[in-house]
Design an enzyme around this catalytic site. Structure first.
Site, PDB file in Angstrom:
ATOM      1  N   THR A 184      10.310 -60.112 -23.023  1.00  0.00           N
ATOM      2  CA  THR A 184       8.630 -59.059 -23.538  1.00  0.00           C
ATOM      3  C   THR A 184       8.604 -59.724 -21.361  1.00  0.00           C
ATOM      4  OG1 THR A 184       8.882 -60.036 -25.593  1.00  0.00           O
ATOM      5  CG2 THR A 184       6.363 -58.893 -24.118  1.00  0.00           C
ATOM      6  N   ARG A 212      14.958 -52.019 -35.750  1.00  0.00           N
ATOM      7  CA  ARG A 212      13.550 -52.670 -36.125  1.00  0.00           C
ATOM      8  C   ARG A 212      12.574 -52.269 -35.015  1.00  0.00           C
ATOM      9  NH1 ARG A 212      12.559 -56.902 -31.642  1.00  0.00           N
ATOM     10  NH2 ARG A 212      11.490 -58.939 -33.092  1.00  0.00           N
ATOM     11  N   VAL A 213      11.327 -53.279 -34.913  1.00  0.00           N
ATOM     12  CA  VAL A 213      10.587 -53.014 -33.899  1.00  0.00           C
ATOM     13  C   VAL A 213       9.850 -54.005 -34.121  1.00  0.00           C
ATOM     14  CG1 VAL A 213       7.541 -52.143 -33.632  1.00  0.00           C
ATOM     15  CG2 VAL A 213       9.959 -50.471 -34.205  1.00  0.00           C
ATOM     16  N   GLY A 214       9.258 -54.727 -32.777  1.00  0.00           N
ATOM     17  CA  GLY A 214       8.518 -56.111 -32.771  1.00  0.00           C
ATOM     18  C   GLY A 214       7.175 -55.858 -32.469  1.00  0.00           C
ATOM     19  N   ASP A 215       6.863 -56.751 -31.907  1.00  0.00           N
ATOM     20  CA  ASP A 215       5.429 -56.700 -32.515  1.00  0.00           C
ATOM     21  C   ASP A 215       4.540 -56.283 -30.728  1.00  0.00           C
ATOM     22  OD1 ASP A 215       6.122 -59.002 -30.484  1.00  0.00           O
ATOM     23  OD2 ASP A 215       4.073 -59.353 -29.582  1.00  0.00           O
ATOM     24  N   THR A 235       4.320 -63.661 -26.184  1.00  0.00           N
ATOM     25  CA  THR A 235       5.721 -63.315 -26.416  1.00  0.00           C
ATOM     26  C   THR A 235       5.959 -64.446 -26.995  1.00  0.00           C
ATOM     27  OG1 THR A 235       7.472 -63.648 -24.406  1.00  0.00           O
ATOM     28  CG2 THR A 235       5.708 -65.578 -24.706  1.00  0.00           C
ATOM     29  N   GLY A 236       7.885 -63.806 -27.547  1.00  0.00           N
ATOM     30  CA  GLY A 236       8.219 -64.643 -28.706  1.00  0.00           C
ATOM     31  C   GLY A 236       9.192 -63.473 -29.425  1.00  0.00           C
ATOM     32  N   GLY A 238       8.285 -61.617 -32.004  1.00  0.00           N
ATOM     33  CA  GLY A 238       7.375 -61.006 -32.971  1.00  0.00           C
ATOM     34  C   GLY A 238       6.906 -61.130 -34.265  1.00  0.00           C
TER      35      GLY A 238
END
Length: 324
Positions: A184, A212-215, A235-236, A238
């Site tokens: 990110t 897939r969707v992260g943060d 970051t990282g 999610g």
């Protein structure tokens, strides 16, 4: 006797008034003024991104314009494997992008699972400015981007395609705790007028499941801005940022009086406490900036760094990390 009492009373309270006034005056005179403008962003690539953002901020530009211009540098870098063009694809070979942006007036825009557009952050800003919605995803986000004049292009570079084909040989999915230029770029800025804005953009976890969707595109998870208090980004991995609403938590802790550093530490500690069987195998880092231009950062594991740019500073700093 009465006159003497009146005299003593007036003398005591008069002295207190002078003393209080003097102390108040001293406090006001020594209170530091906010450090502005200032921009901070995640990871090594934040240095180049901050340079672009600083061109806006140093000319008394708006923080919103600065964070968009800043992260666009990373989105356009084909050598960066985790943001924009050149980002590693999902397990089916598709590069899918997520991004969000938020300004000083609580306006925000987001896109998720967007394909074939190099600058999802700019599409997210258009969602914020041109629609009644906050988030558009997938095919709907694509149609909207086309309607706004954005041009499609292939984002799967030969380098990323080769890495994907190599992964297909074993097809093991295990996110790495730290990799060069991680997953990110999150950026928050305070401009000359004292206004905050933030942006967050990513190609997400390499070899993720399709869809897939992260943060990063989720307001309150990967990014949150409150112009009265401060801003934070993440970051990282999610999934674990989403589970604690990380960025929002940090801003609310700052509202309660925590410094940006303390707030980031509290958010990391929350993950460690709630997920004792998971945190050793994943990385999450937080970055925060308050209204006074004070910043802080903290991560689960060693290796997270962030970039800072101000009139008197242009640094890449190693963040503190949990040592339990």
């Amino acid at each position: 006797m009465t006159d003497r009492r009146k005299f003593l009373k007036s003398t005591i309270f008069g002295g207190l008034a002078v003393s209080t006034s003097s102390v108040s005056g001293l406090a006001c005179s020594t209170k530091p003024s906010p450090k502005k403008p200032i921009v901070i962003s995640t990871w090594n690539h934040g240095k180049e991104a901050n340079a672009a953002a600083w061109e806006v901020l140093s000319n008394k530009g708006r923080a919103l314009d600065a964070v968009e211009k800043g992260v666009m540098v990373t989105e356009a870098d084909p050598d960066n494997a985790t943001v924009g063009i050149g980002g590693f694809p999902d397990r089916d070979g598709n590069v899918t992008l997520d991004a969000c942006i938020m300004d000083e007036n609580d306006n925000c825009g987001s896109v998720a699972f967007l394909q074939n557009f190099k600058h999802p952050i700019s599409v997210a800003r258009k969602v914020m400015e041109e629609t009644p919605h906050v988030m558009l995803v997938g095919e709907g986000a694509k149609r909207f981007a086309l309607s706004q004049g954005f041009e499609e292009e292939n984002l799967l570079t030969p380098k990323a395609e080769a890495a994907w084909k190599k992964w297909l040989e074993n097809q093991e999915y295990q996110p790495e705790i730290n990799i060069e230029n991680h997953d990110t770029i999150g950026m928050v800025a305070l401009d000359e007028n004292g206004h905050l804005s933030g942006a967050c953009t990513t190609s997400g976890a390499a070899w993720k499941m399709h869809g897939r969707v992260g943060d990063s595109p989720i307001i309150g998870a990967g990014l949150f801005v409150d112009n009265e208090v401060g801003a934070a980004t993440a970051t990282g991995l999610g999934e674990f940022v989403i589970k604690i609403c990380g960025a929002h938590m940090i801003v609310e802790l700052m509202r309660q009086g925590y410094s940006p550093q303390e707030a980031c530490e509290q958010a990391v500690n929350r993950i460690v406490k709630k997920y004792p069987n998971d945190y050793k195998n994943l990385q999450v880092g937080f970055l925060a900036l308050n209204k006074n231009g004070e910043y802080g950062a903290y991560s689960i594991h060693k290796g997270f760094n962030f970039a800072v740019r101000a009139h008197d500073q242009d640094d890449l700093i190693d963040a503190g990390h949990y040592s339990g």
